[in-house]
Write a protein that holds these residues in place. Sequence first.
Motif, PDB file in Angstrom:
ATOM      1  N   ARG A   8      44.288  27.704  31.243  1.00 19.29           N
ATOM      2  CA  ARG A   8      44.475  27.055  32.539  1.00 19.29           C
ATOM      3  C   ARG A   8      44.343  28.022  33.709  1.00 19.29           C
ATOM      4  O   ARG A   8      44.427  27.625  34.865  1.00 19.29           O
ATOM      5  N   LEU A   9      44.124  29.304  33.430  1.00 18.93           N
ATOM      6  CA  LEU A   9      44.071  30.326  34.473  1.00 18.93           C
ATOM      7  C   LEU A   9      42.652  30.596  34.947  1.00 18.93           C
ATOM      8  O   LEU A   9      41.694  30.451  34.199  1.00 18.93           O
ATOM      9  N   ARG A  10      42.532  31.041  36.190  1.00 18.54           N
ATOM     10  CA  ARG A  10      41.236  31.415  36.764  1.00 18.54           C
ATOM     11  C   ARG A  10      40.953  32.894  36.542  1.00 18.54           C
ATOM     12  O   ARG A  10      39.806  33.303  36.420  1.00 18.54           O
ATOM     13  N   THR A  11      42.008  33.686  36.500  1.00 21.36           N
ATOM     14  CA  THR A  11      41.878  35.120  36.285  1.00 21.36           C
ATOM     15  C   THR A  11      42.926  35.542  35.257  1.00 21.36           C
ATOM     16  O   THR A  11      43.964  34.892  35.125  1.00 21.36           O
ATOM     17  N   ALA A  12      42.640  36.601  34.514  1.00 19.94           N
ATOM     18  CA  ALA A  12      43.533  37.032  33.436  1.00 19.94           C
ATOM     19  C   ALA A  12      44.835  37.597  34.001  1.00 19.94           C
ATOM     20  O   ALA A  12      44.819  38.300  35.008  1.00 19.94           O
ATOM     21  N   PRO A  13      45.948  37.306  33.360  1.00 19.11           N
ATOM     22  CA  PRO A  13      47.230  37.850  33.803  1.00 19.11           C
ATOM     23  C   PRO A  13      47.428  39.283  33.287  1.00 19.11           C
ATOM     24  O   PRO A  13      46.738  39.722  32.364  1.00 19.11           O
TER      25      PRO A  13
END
Length: 128
Positions: A8-13
Amino acid sequence: MRLSDLNRLRTAPCLSASEKNLIISELQAQMTLYRWFTAGIMACSADQAVQSLRQLEQHLAWPTHQLMTDTEVSGPVYLKANQQTLSARLRIEHGLGEGILISGHGNDNTEPSATWGPLPLDLFEPTA
């Protein structure tokens, strides 16, 4: 953090060492269900993208992909590596997040495919 949470993320955490280990374990278990893979690497620079690809190759014991495009580019990039052809192409791409996307594929369109990520660019970095 679980592998499925990343979808669900746009960029990696940023992940802790224990979260990285959990993600890698889950990813490797999922990857056993597929025959071949592509990797999409979104990074701030060509050097960072290529370094992430080389770490991924080493970690998963993949052969080295041949870079088919010039890596002397300036700006954010998208690198696409194909395990079947062992080729990788790099292009300038503005507006993307950062991270690694790995897609598992079957031999033909009747077999399912899946994409995992974005995974942190340093996920496969060797630890001391």
